[in-house]
Every structure is written in structure tokens, then in C-alpha cells.
Write an enzyme that holds these catalytic residues in place. Structure first.
Site, PDB file in Angstrom:
ATOM      1  CB  CYS A 198     -86.891  96.667 129.498  1.00 58.92           C
ATOM      2  SG  CYS A 198     -86.757  98.393 128.975  1.00 58.92           S
ATOM      3  CB  CYS A 212     -82.347  99.617 126.544  1.00 59.56           C
ATOM      4  SG  CYS A 212     -82.918  99.122 128.167  1.00 59.56           S
ATOM      5  CG  ASN A 268     -76.427  97.128 126.953  1.00 61.52           C
ATOM      6  OD1 ASN A 268     -75.723  96.672 126.068  1.00 61.52           O
ATOM      7  ND2 ASN A 268     -76.545  96.550 128.128  1.00 61.52           N
ATOM      8  CB  CYS A 287     -87.195  99.005 125.167  1.00 62.13           C
ATOM      9  SG  CYS A 287     -85.674  99.853 125.670  1.00 62.13           S
ATOM     10  CD  GLU A 315     -84.134  96.670 123.483  1.00 58.53           C
ATOM     11  OE1 GLU A 315     -83.253  97.252 124.149  1.00 58.53           O
ATOM     12  OE2 GLU A 315     -84.543  95.527 123.733  1.00 58.53           O
ATOM     13  CD  GLU A 345     -74.774  98.281 131.987  1.00 59.91           C
ATOM     14  OE1 GLU A 345     -73.750  98.112 132.688  1.00 59.91           O
ATOM     15  OE2 GLU A 345     -75.664  97.426 131.855  1.00 59.91           O
TER      16      GLU A 345
HETATM   17  N1  THU Z   1     -81.058  95.965 128.400  1.00 55.08           N
HETATM   18  C1  THU Z   1     -81.154  96.283 127.082  1.00 55.08           C
HETATM   19  O1  THU Z   1     -80.286  96.966 126.523  1.00 55.08           O
HETATM   20  N2  THU Z   1     -82.237  95.835 126.400  1.00 55.08           N
HETATM   21  C2  THU Z   1     -83.177  94.997 126.912  1.00 55.08           C
HETATM   22  O2  THU Z   1     -84.092  94.609 126.200  1.00 55.08           O
HETATM   23  C3  THU Z   1     -83.092  94.559 128.307  1.00 55.08           C
HETATM   24  C4  THU Z   1     -82.052  95.226 129.137  1.00 55.08           C
HETATM   25  C5  THU Z   1     -79.837  96.401 129.122  1.00 55.08           C
HETATM   26  C6  THU Z   1     -80.015  97.499 130.123  1.00 55.08           C
HETATM   27  C7  THU Z   1     -78.819  97.270 131.010  1.00 55.08           C
HETATM   28  O3  THU Z   1     -77.686  97.920 130.429  1.00 55.08           O
HETATM   29  C8  THU Z   1     -78.583  95.777 130.964  1.00 55.08           C
HETATM   30  O4  THU Z   1     -79.302  95.310 129.822  1.00 55.08           O
HETATM   31  C9  THU Z   1     -79.068  95.036 132.209  1.00 55.08           C
HETATM   32  O5  THU Z   1     -80.360  95.400 132.512  1.00 55.08           O
END
Ligand code: THU
Length: 136
Positions: free
Chosen positions: A91, A55, A44, A94, A57, A46
Site C-alpha cells: 500500500c 500491514c 498483518n 508501506c 510490511e 488487524e
Molecule cells: N495489507 C497488508 O498487510 N499489506 C499490503 O500490502 C496491503 C494491505 C493488509 C491491511 C489489512 O489488514 C488488509 O490487508 C486489507 O487491507
């Protein structure tokens, strides 16, 4: 060609180590296998403007597509457990992104950093997925 759990877990864990998640402090790593057996990692990423982050994924799908592949045959996610002790499954957004390139029977391993795992299929995670092109 199928990749082992241990291989995918090691690659996703090392991607997670490189995640950029200073706002949530929730690093996530993903390993995807494509139709040729190649493995694509993602983390991920941010951003100070929160909605601009994405994310793990999404990162891994981007790598798979950029390398010229179009199919996902295995998925492994590594992250901390979420509230209630639940495993971090992809999520909602994703799930839709994965279902663009993964058939309903593709296995998704959601792991904690210790290697405990919850196994689901893409079809279980996103039943009755919206699609405009049939998955072959
Ligand atoms: N996140 C992912 O990268 N993949 C997931 O399956 C769930 C959430 C990340 C997004 C964000 O950077 C952090 O987790 C918190 O939500």
C-alpha cells in the site's frame, strides 16, 4: 547475500498463515532480507478499532529494525489477487516505510498464494520518494 525466491516465498507464506485478519479476511505475509542476509517475516495484524490495525510490511520492518538492522535488500509479499486479477503490491503508506530502508533498485516480489509473481522495484512503486536522509 541474496535469498532465493523459493525461500522468501515459503517464509512469507507461513507468516501469512499466521496473519490476524478477521475483519478483512485478507491475510498478507511478507519476507524482508536485511544487509546481513537475515530474513524477517511479518503478517498483518488487524483490530476491532479498524485504523489500529497494521500491514504485514510494517510487522516485518519492525522485526528487521528490532534485530539491529537498518537496510532492506529484498522484499516479497504474498496475498490473494486484488480486484481485476492484479497482484497485491504494498500500500502507499508501506511504500513510504519500505523506502526509508530500501534503495530505489531493491526488488519487490508481489506474489499470489500459487507463487505467480509481479516484479517491481521500490523506485518503480514510489517514484520521487520523500526523504530527509539520503539512501546509501
Ligand atoms: N495489507 C497488508 O498487510 N499489506 C499490503 O500490502 C496491503 C494491505 C493488509 C491491511 C489489512 O489488514 C488488509 O490487508 C486489507 O487491507
Amino acid at each position: 547475500m541474496t535469498a532465493s525466491f523459493d525461500t522468501l516465498f515459503a517464509i512469507a507464506s507461513s507468516a501469512r498463515d499466521n496473519a490476524y485478519a478477521p475483519y478483512s479476511n485478507f491475510p498478507v505475509g511478507v519476507a524482508l532480507v536485511d544487509e546481513a542476509g537475515n530474513i524477517h517475516a511479518g503478517a498483518n495484524v488487524e483490530n476491532a478499532a479498524y485504523p489500529q490495525g497494521w500491514c504485514a510490511e510494517t510487522s516485518a520492518i519492525s522485526s528487521l529494525i528490532t534485530s539491529g538492522r537498518r537496510k532492506i535488500t529484498q522484499v516479497l509479499v504474498v496475498a490473494d489477487r486484488i480486484p481485476g486479477g492484479r497482484f497485491c503490491t504494498p500500500c502507499g503508506g508501506c511504500r513510504q516505510k519500505l523506502s526509508e530502508f530500501a534503495a530505489a533498485d531493491v526488488v519487490v516480489w508481489s506474489c499470489d498464494p500459487a507463487g505467480e509473481v509481479l516484479e517491481r522495484t521500490v523506485g518503480q512503486l514510489l517514484p520521487e520518494a520523500f526523504e530527509l536522509i539520503e539512501q546509501s
